[in-house]
Design a protein around this motif. Sequence first.
Motif, PDB file in Angstrom:
ATOM      1  N   GLU A 157      -2.828  21.172  26.570  1.00 50.89           N
ATOM      2  CA  GLU A 157      -2.872  20.443  27.840  1.00 50.89           C
ATOM      3  C   GLU A 157      -3.950  21.004  28.759  1.00 50.89           C
ATOM      4  O   GLU A 157      -4.643  20.248  29.456  1.00 50.89           O
ATOM      5  CB  GLU A 157      -1.505  20.512  28.521  1.00 50.89           C
ATOM      6  N   ALA A 158      -4.083  22.347  28.752  1.00 47.83           N
ATOM      7  CA  ALA A 158      -5.128  22.960  29.580  1.00 47.83           C
ATOM      8  C   ALA A 158      -6.514  22.537  29.108  1.00 47.83           C
ATOM      9  O   ALA A 158      -7.403  22.241  29.918  1.00 47.83           O
ATOM     10  CB  ALA A 158      -4.999  24.482  29.545  1.00 47.83           C
ATOM     11  N   GLN A 159      -6.693  22.497  27.784  1.00 48.81           N
ATOM     12  CA  GLN A 159      -7.979  22.054  27.251  1.00 48.81           C
ATOM     13  C   GLN A 159      -8.239  20.588  27.582  1.00 48.81           C
ATOM     14  O   GLN A 159      -9.370  20.208  27.912  1.00 48.81           O
ATOM     15  CB  GLN A 159      -8.019  22.263  25.736  1.00 48.81           C
ATOM     16  N   ALA A 160      -7.187  19.773  27.490  1.00 46.08           N
ATOM     17  CA  ALA A 160      -7.352  18.356  27.829  1.00 46.08           C
ATOM     18  C   ALA A 160      -7.705  18.191  29.303  1.00 46.08           C
ATOM     19  O   ALA A 160      -8.566  17.379  29.666  1.00 46.08           O
ATOM     20  CB  ALA A 160      -6.068  17.590  27.498  1.00 46.08           C
ATOM     21  N   THR A 161      -7.039  18.990  30.158  1.00 51.94           N
ATOM     22  CA  THR A 161      -7.345  18.929  31.589  1.00 51.94           C
ATOM     23  C   THR A 161      -8.775  19.379  31.855  1.00 51.94           C
ATOM     24  O   THR A 161      -9.502  18.765  32.646  1.00 51.94           O
ATOM     25  CB  THR A 161      -6.361  19.818  32.370  1.00 51.94           C
ATOM     26  N   ALA A 162      -9.178  20.467  31.173  1.00 52.74           N
ATOM     27  CA  ALA A 162     -10.550  20.955  31.345  1.00 52.74           C
ATOM     28  C   ALA A 162     -11.562  19.921  30.855  1.00 52.74           C
ATOM     29  O   ALA A 162     -12.609  19.708  31.485  1.00 52.74           O
ATOM     30  CB  ALA A 162     -10.734  22.273  30.594  1.00 52.74           C
ATOM     31  N   ALA A 163     -11.240  19.281  29.725  1.00 51.67           N
ATOM     32  CA  ALA A 163     -12.146  18.254  29.205  1.00 51.67           C
ATOM     33  C   ALA A 163     -12.240  17.069  30.163  1.00 51.67           C
ATOM     34  O   ALA A 163     -13.328  16.524  30.396  1.00 51.67           O
ATOM     35  CB  ALA A 163     -11.668  17.782  27.829  1.00 51.67           C
ATOM     36  N   GLU A 164     -11.101  16.682  30.730  1.00 54.26           N
ATOM     37  CA  GLU A 164     -11.108  15.581  31.693  1.00 54.26           C
ATOM     38  C   GLU A 164     -11.899  15.955  32.939  1.00 54.26           C
ATOM     39  O   GLU A 164     -12.663  15.142  33.482  1.00 54.26           O
ATOM     40  CB  GLU A 164      -9.662  15.227  32.067  1.00 54.26           C
ATOM     41  N   HIS A 165     -11.710  17.214  33.373  1.00 55.48           N
ATOM     42  CA  HIS A 165     -12.468  17.684  34.542  1.00 55.48           C
ATOM     43  C   HIS A 165     -13.964  17.700  34.238  1.00 55.48           C
ATOM     44  O   HIS A 165     -14.785  17.292  35.077  1.00 55.48           O
ATOM     45  CB  HIS A 165     -11.986  19.079  34.928  1.00 55.48           C
ATOM     46  N   ALA A 166     -14.307  18.177  33.030  1.00 46.94           N
ATOM     47  CA  ALA A 166     -15.721  18.204  32.641  1.00 46.94           C
ATOM     48  C   ALA A 166     -16.297  16.794  32.566  1.00 46.94           C
ATOM     49  O   ALA A 166     -17.438  16.548  32.978  1.00 46.94           O
ATOM     50  CB  ALA A 166     -15.880  18.917  31.298  1.00 46.94           C
ATOM     51  N   ARG A 167     -15.482  15.858  32.043  1.00 44.65           N
ATOM     52  CA  ARG A 167     -15.949  14.470  31.971  1.00 44.65           C
ATOM     53  C   ARG A 167     -16.172  13.894  33.368  1.00 44.65           C
ATOM     54  O   ARG A 167     -17.175  13.211  33.628  1.00 44.65           O
ATOM     55  CB  ARG A 167     -14.927  13.620  31.216  1.00 44.65           C
ATOM     56  N   ALA A 168     -15.219  14.198  34.278  1.00 41.92           N
ATOM     57  CA  ALA A 168     -15.372  13.714  35.651  1.00 41.92           C
ATOM     58  C   ALA A 168     -16.611  14.315  36.306  1.00 41.92           C
ATOM     59  O   ALA A 168     -17.370  13.619  36.997  1.00 41.92           O
ATOM     60  CB  ALA A 168     -14.118  14.046  36.464  1.00 41.92           C
ATOM     61  N   ILE A 172     -19.914  12.451  37.734  1.00 37.25           N
ATOM     62  CA  ILE A 172     -20.435  12.678  39.085  1.00 37.25           C
ATOM     63  C   ILE A 172     -21.904  13.082  39.028  1.00 37.25           C
ATOM     64  O   ILE A 172     -22.745  12.576  39.789  1.00 37.25           O
ATOM     65  CB  ILE A 172     -19.597  13.757  39.800  1.00 37.25           C
ATOM     66  N   GLN A 173     -22.224  14.007  38.100  1.00 35.79           N
ATOM     67  CA  GLN A 173     -23.611  14.446  37.965  1.00 35.79           C
ATOM     68  C   GLN A 173     -24.513  13.299  37.517  1.00 35.79           C
ATOM     69  O   GLN A 173     -25.649  13.175  37.990  1.00 35.79           O
ATOM     70  CB  GLN A 173     -23.691  15.604  36.976  1.00 35.79           C
ATOM     71  N   ALA A 175     -24.013  10.150  38.142  1.00 34.90           N
ATOM     72  CA  ALA A 175     -24.201   9.274  39.303  1.00 34.90           C
ATOM     73  C   ALA A 175     -25.209   9.874  40.280  1.00 34.90           C
ATOM     74  O   ALA A 175     -26.062   9.163  40.830  1.00 34.90           O
ATOM     75  CB  ALA A 175     -22.857   9.042  40.000  1.00 34.90           C
ATOM     76  N   GLU A 176     -25.110  11.200  40.487  1.00 34.78           N
ATOM     77  CA  GLU A 176     -26.063  11.856  41.386  1.00 34.78           C
ATOM     78  C   GLU A 176     -27.482  11.779  40.834  1.00 34.78           C
ATOM     79  O   GLU A 176     -28.436  11.529  41.581  1.00 34.78           O
ATOM     80  CB  GLU A 176     -25.653  13.317  41.585  1.00 34.78           C
ATOM     81  N   LEU A 177     -27.615  11.992  39.512  1.00 32.01           N
ATOM     82  CA  LEU A 177     -28.944  11.898  38.902  1.00 32.01           C
ATOM     83  C   LEU A 177     -29.505  10.486  39.011  1.00 32.01           C
ATOM     84  O   LEU A 177     -30.704  10.299  39.265  1.00 32.01           O
ATOM     85  CB  LEU A 177     -28.875  12.326  37.432  1.00 32.01           C
ATOM     86  N   ALA A 178     -28.618   9.496  38.810  1.00 32.42           N
ATOM     87  CA  ALA A 178     -29.073   8.111  38.936  1.00 32.42           C
ATOM     88  C   ALA A 178     -29.525   7.817  40.364  1.00 32.42           C
ATOM     89  O   ALA A 178     -30.542   7.148  40.586  1.00 32.42           O
ATOM     90  CB  ALA A 178     -27.956   7.154  38.521  1.00 32.42           C
ATOM     91  N   GLN A 179     -28.760   8.340  41.334  1.00 33.01           N
ATOM     92  CA  GLN A 179     -29.136   8.138  42.734  1.00 33.01           C
ATOM     93  C   GLN A 179     -30.460   8.830  43.052  1.00 33.01           C
ATOM     94  O   GLN A 179     -31.331   8.260  43.716  1.00 33.01           O
ATOM     95  CB  GLN A 179     -28.030   8.672  43.646  1.00 33.01           C
ATOM     96  N   ARG A 180     -30.601  10.074  42.557  1.00 31.77           N
ATOM     97  CA  ARG A 180     -31.856  10.789  42.783  1.00 31.77           C
ATOM     98  C   ARG A 180     -33.027  10.087  42.110  1.00 31.77           C
ATOM     99  O   ARG A 180     -34.131  10.018  42.667  1.00 31.77           O
ATOM    100  CB  ARG A 180     -31.735  12.216  42.249  1.00 31.77           C
ATOM    101  N   SER A 181     -32.770   9.566  40.899  1.00 28.23           N
ATOM    102  CA  SER A 181     -33.827   8.844  40.201  1.00 28.23           C
ATOM    103  C   SER A 181     -34.254   7.608  40.985  1.00 28.23           C
ATOM    104  O   SER A 181     -35.450   7.307  41.097  1.00 28.23           O
ATOM    105  CB  SER A 181     -33.342   8.446  38.805  1.00 28.23           C
ATOM    106  N   ALA A 182     -33.246   6.898  41.531  1.00 22.78           N
ATOM    107  CA  ALA A 182     -33.572   5.717  42.338  1.00 22.78           C
ATOM    108  C   ALA A 182     -34.347   6.111  43.594  1.00 22.78           C
ATOM    109  O   ALA A 182     -35.307   5.431  43.989  1.00 22.78           O
ATOM    110  CB  ALA A 182     -32.285   4.980  42.715  1.00 22.78           C
ATOM    111  N   GLU A 183     -33.928   7.228  44.219  1.00 19.40           N
ATOM    112  CA  GLU A 183     -34.641   7.688  45.410  1.00 19.40           C
ATOM    113  C   GLU A 183     -36.076   8.089  45.076  1.00 19.40           C
ATOM    114  O   GLU A 183     -37.010   7.770  45.820  1.00 19.40           O
ATOM    115  CB  GLU A 183     -33.891   8.870  46.034  1.00 19.40           C
ATOM    116  N   LEU A 184     -36.238   8.804  43.932  1.00 21.24           N
ATOM    117  CA  LEU A 184     -37.588   9.197  43.524  1.00 21.24           C
ATOM    118  C   LEU A 184     -38.448   7.978  43.203  1.00 21.24           C
ATOM    119  O   LEU A 184     -39.647   7.946  43.530  1.00 21.24           O
ATOM    120  CB  LEU A 184     -37.515  10.120  42.306  1.00 21.24           C
TER     121      LEU A 184
END
Length: 318
Positions: A157-168, A172-173, A175-184
Amino acid sequence: MPITQRNVTLLMLVIFNTGILGVTGIFWMTNARTLLPIAVVGSFLLIALLFAYWHGWEPARFLASAFLAIVIAGTINDPLLTFSVGTTPLLAVSAAALIATPLWAVGSTLIVAMALLVRMAAPDADFFVADFVIYLLNSSAIVLTRVVAETATQHAEAQATAAEHARAQSEIQAAELAQRSAELQTQNEQQAQLLDLVATLETPAVDMADGVLLAPIVGHLDTRRASQLTARLLQDVSERRTRLVILDIAGVNNVDTAVAQAILHTVQAVHLLGCDVIVTGISAAVATTMTHLGIDLSGITTARTPQEALGQEIGSRK
């Protein structure tokens, strides 16, 4: 469908209810009046706990485990259960390990162990120290198995939670990269527009008369500006159907071989479109420098000012 703790608990409660109903029937047929009331009460209680857990009441599984341990401990000395004394005590531990937690399994082990000690102390004891040790070993094995299984489950369960957190975090990263790419990209587009504007301002082309284009050059003329000047003049001459281009170099600070060659190339390129070119604004210092450099301007028409060049054009057309 994955096997969950809830599925296991529901199955065990159904088995317990089936078993105690069967035991109640046996007691009824054998007229065991001492144990029959306990079996009847136990049947109703386990049925109630089954329905309670079915509807989401989590403590029901712990109460069922405790009830089973108490019933087994309380009836372990009854003569009717003597035949199964080797396996009956382990039932409470196994049930607690399956439907409750390792701590509850330890509690069930201790409750039944105290009942077994009482049985061993009886004058007609048929349960000996070796049997007690075997019971403790078996109970310990059951508890340890439950501990290992629960630890593995928690780790998974801890590994699944960590994997879910990593996926989230990855989303997020991303989305941020896409936003930065659009800004650039937006910044690059704006920068390109600014560069186009600067290039236009660096090499302006102004209509002086019908078919006459003035192209003043101000500042240092390097290879980049010379290429832009040539490209812009060729485009303007083609689009505006220009007959004459007046190339004013009065604003050029310094003239060397590279600058002179750039001017010559521009004039030659414009000539290829059938357009005349007059170079104006050649100062005395620039003329002296070009003479010292050995630059031949004999094939280029010159004038002192753009107005004079325009006058020459008007005079030649009369």
